[in-house]
Design an enzyme around this catalytic site. Structure first.
Site, short mmCIF file in Angstrom:
data_model
loop_
_atom_site.label_atom_id
_atom_site.label_comp_id
_atom_site.label_asym_id
_atom_site.label_seq_id
_atom_site.Cartn_x
_atom_site.Cartn_y
_atom_site.Cartn_z
CE LYS A 42 -1.70 1.51 4.00
NZ LYS A 42 -1.33 2.91 4.35
CG ASN A 43 2.29 2.58 3.53
OD1 ASN A 43 1.12 2.88 3.26
ND2 ASN A 43 2.68 2.30 4.74
CB CYS A 132 -4.96 9.86 12.22
SG CYS A 132 -4.21 8.27 12.27
NE ARG A 137 -0.33 10.01 10.58
CZ ARG A 137 -0.48 9.01 9.70
NH1 ARG A 137 -1.63 8.36 9.66
NH2 ARG A 137 0.49 8.67 8.90
CG ASP A 320 3.24 1.46 9.61
OD1 ASP A 320 3.43 1.73 8.41
OD2 ASP A 320 2.88 2.31 10.45
NE ARG A 412 -7.45 3.71 5.50
CZ ARG A 412 -6.70 4.56 6.22
NH1 ARG A 412 -7.00 4.76 7.51
NH2 ARG A 412 -5.68 5.17 5.69
C1 EPZ Z 1 3.93 6.89 6.38
O1 EPZ Z 1 3.08 7.89 6.91
C2 EPZ Z 1 3.06 5.64 6.30
N1 EPZ Z 1 1.91 5.92 5.46
C3 EPZ Z 1 2.57 5.26 7.70
O2 EPZ Z 1 1.89 4.01 7.61
C4 EPZ Z 1 3.76 5.05 8.61
O3 EPZ Z 1 3.30 4.85 9.93
C5 EPZ Z 1 4.67 6.30 8.60
O4 EPZ Z 1 5.05 6.63 7.25
C6 EPZ Z 1 5.94 6.10 9.40
O5 EPZ Z 1 6.65 5.00 8.95
C7 EPZ Z 1 2.07 5.88 4.11
O6 EPZ Z 1 3.14 5.64 3.56
C8 EPZ Z 1 0.84 6.16 3.28
P1 EPZ Z 1 5.78 10.39 8.31
P2 EPZ Z 1 3.50 9.43 6.86
O7 EPZ Z 1 5.62 11.65 7.54
O8 EPZ Z 1 4.25 9.68 5.62
C9 EPZ Z 1 5.82 13.73 11.70
C10 EPZ Z 1 0.07 2.51 7.80
O9 EPZ Z 1 -0.37 1.92 8.79
N2 EPZ Z 1 5.56 14.70 10.62
O10 EPZ Z 1 6.99 9.57 8.08
O11 EPZ Z 1 2.32 10.21 7.14
C11 EPZ Z 1 4.65 12.79 11.96
O12 EPZ Z 1 3.70 13.37 12.80
C12 EPZ Z 1 0.47 3.99 7.89
O13 EPZ Z 1 0.25 1.98 6.69
C13 EPZ Z 1 5.54 16.05 10.91
O14 EPZ Z 1 5.73 16.46 12.06
O15 EPZ Z 1 4.49 9.48 8.12
C14 EPZ Z 1 5.34 11.58 12.58
O16 EPZ Z 1 5.55 11.78 13.94
C15 EPZ Z 1 0.10 4.60 9.20
N3 EPZ Z 1 5.29 16.92 9.90
C16 EPZ Z 1 6.69 11.58 11.86
O17 EPZ Z 1 6.88 12.86 11.29
C17 EPZ Z 1 5.08 16.51 8.61
O18 EPZ Z 1 4.85 17.34 7.71
C18 EPZ Z 1 6.78 10.54 10.74
O19 EPZ Z 1 5.67 10.74 9.87
C19 EPZ Z 1 5.10 15.14 8.33
C20 EPZ Z 1 5.35 14.24 9.34
#
Ligand code: EPZ
Length: 433
Positions: A42-43, A132, A137, A320, A412
């Site tokens: 998915k990701n 979420c 997020r 995850d 999902r």
């Molecule tokens: C990706 O989400 C994955 N989703 C998530 O999987 C996964 O948990 C996550 O990466 C971490 O590995 C997809 O790929 C669609 P991040 P993403 O930006 O990109 C903070 C699942 O179950 N942050 O790496 O949204 C954020 O709050 C899902 O398949 C900011 O502060 O995650 C978090 O603490 C759930 N500002 C950290 O960074 C931003 O602009 C990592 O988030 C962006 C992120």
């Protein structure tokens, strides 16, 4: 056009979309055996689908996972004027006539990855991603990064609105590692004027796969797989023709299923390197694992031993898999300490596991899990993709019947998990509530 109703046998769909009222009824206590085939990730699929907007034309995505999230992204693309076809695990996306920039709230609110639509040279009107199950997020890194490249973005009544400007190269240093923001800026930089340097980027397999796809379409990206990327903008890209990489989180979930049930199973289409951190922890619990990509074989222990886990960006332990490993630790010999450093409040599965008889105490972003010999079946509720997978694993060993409601969360991110588990011998049934 995306068919809503199941027409799997006609070769267009592999799994029927779930209805909001679907639930799973699981009778615990059975061993698993045989092999499971891992679907596309998915990701990895979601950013590649968004990347089709960077090059007008017909794009082909093989080994495509049919999930409600990829359906939602397909609907968003259709909303923008694209044509999307599924057939036999191949998704074709024609973006030749894309003429809209608006991604509406009612589609975006269910799926955060819609934010990737901003990468299309800033000209967009994308609803801010919805809530979420756990905590805020933010998307500040996406916005700040695009603004550094010259995008003029503003928040207007719940939408991120960008006007149509030619982006230019910039240097952007991520204060924290973000998968989504790395993908966003990497895509945006491919067609920007000049060179973009990104520091402290995510190196998840989904990111490396996206980079490989973009390079094959004509992008000039250096440093893929390292924490520093240099992207030299080009005038245009060719349409995509690619295979979506295997889903490492689905694979790791099956490995945890073998660990919690003390079973021996084999996974097909599994990239062992992508699940190394999880395999190491499962070996610590007493599992025997033979990683021989694309085949990984595992034999679970009679009763897993306790382990301590701290999540981290790849190649660290994936957040995850935090919930699923907590289910394994819930019946382990001893006490496990599990800390989530990525999402400090990703613990909505804890009260549901406690309903099944687990002994878990939360202290800020750490769960202290005192292993118990047995869990008891009970009605529980899914709250997000991975929390629901953890409840499925716990139900596989709980005495009696467990009923998991709201499994649209599961669908999902997992393609027909219940069918795959049934094929491995589990007693799982999908019912309408
Ligand atoms: C990706 O989400 C994955 N989703 C998530 O999987 C996964 O948990 C996550 O990466 C971490 O590995 C997809 O790929 C669609 P991040 P993403 O930006 O990109 C903070 C699942 O179950 N942050 O790496 O949204 C954020 O709050 C899902 O398949 C900011 O502060 O995650 C978090 O603490 C759930 N500002 C950290 O960074 C931003 O602009 C990592 O988030 C962006 C992120």
């Amino acid at each position: 056009m995306i068919p809503d109703a199941p027409a799997a046998e006609a070769g267009t769909l592999t799994a029927a979309p779930s209805t909001p009222m679907d639930a799973l009824v699981i009778r615990g206590g059975r061993k698993l055996s045989g092999r499971a085939e891992i679907s596309g990730a998915k990701n990895a699929a979601l950013p590649v689908m968004a990347a089709t907007l960077l090059a007008p034309g017909v794009h082909t995505l093989h080994n495509f996972p049919l999930l409600s999230d990829t359906r939602t992204m397909a609907r968003v693309l259709e909303q923008l004027g694209a044509r999307v076809e599924f057939r036999d695990r191949v998704c074709r996306i024609d973006t030749s006539n894309v003429d809209s920039v608006e991604a509406p709230y009612d589609l975006v609110r269910t799926m955060r990855a819609s934010i990737y639509l901003l990468a299309r040279f800033g000209a967009a009107r994308v609803s801010l991603p919805g809530g979420c199950a756990w905590g805020p997020r933010p998307v500040n890194l996406h916005i700040e990064g695009l603004q550094a490249m010259g995008a003029s973005l503003e928040i207007d009544h719940g939408y991120i609105v960008g006007s149509d400007v030619k982006l230019h190269g910039a240097t952007f240093d991520f204060e924290i590692v973000s998968v989504g923001a790395t993908a966003q800026l990497m895509m945006a930089a491919t067609l920007a004027e000049g060179t973009t340097v990104l520091e402290n980027v995510a190196i998840e397999p989904d990111i490396t796969a996206l980079g490989d796809v973009l390079i094959r379409c004509g992008a000039r990206i250096e440093g893929l797989g390292t924490r520093r990327l240099a992207i030299h903008g080009v005038r245009q890209l060719k349409p995509i023709d690619t295979h979506i990489i295997p889903d490492r989180i689905e694979a790791a979930t099956f490995l945890a299923a073998a660990a919690i049930t003390g079973s021996g199973i084999a996974l097909q289409r599994c990239e062992a390197g992508d699940v190394a951190a999880v395999m190491h922890k499962l070996e610590e619990t007493g599992c025997q694992i033979l990683p021989d990509s694309p085949r990984v074989t595992i034999a679970g222990p009679v009763r897993p031993g306790a382990v301590n886990i701290k999540t981290a960006p790849f190649p660290g332990f994936p957040t995850d898999m935090q919930a699923q490993m907590m289910a394994v630790c819930a019946i382990a010999e001893g006490t496990s300490v599990i800390t989530d450093t990525i999402y400090v409040d990703r613990f909505t599965h804890v009260p549901e596991l406690v309903r099944l008889g687990a002994d878990i105490r939360l202290e800020q972003n750490t769960a202290i899990v005192k292993g118990v010999p047995r869990l008891q079946g009970a009605p529980v509720m899914a709250t997000d993709i991975r929390a629901s997978a953890a409840l499925v694993l716990a139900a596989l060993v709980a005495d009696g019947e467990t009923r998991i409601s709201r499994i649209y969360h599961l669908d999902r991110g997992y393609e027909a998990l219940d069918e795959k588990l049934s094929k491995l011998g589990a007693d799982v049934q999908r019912v309408q509530e």
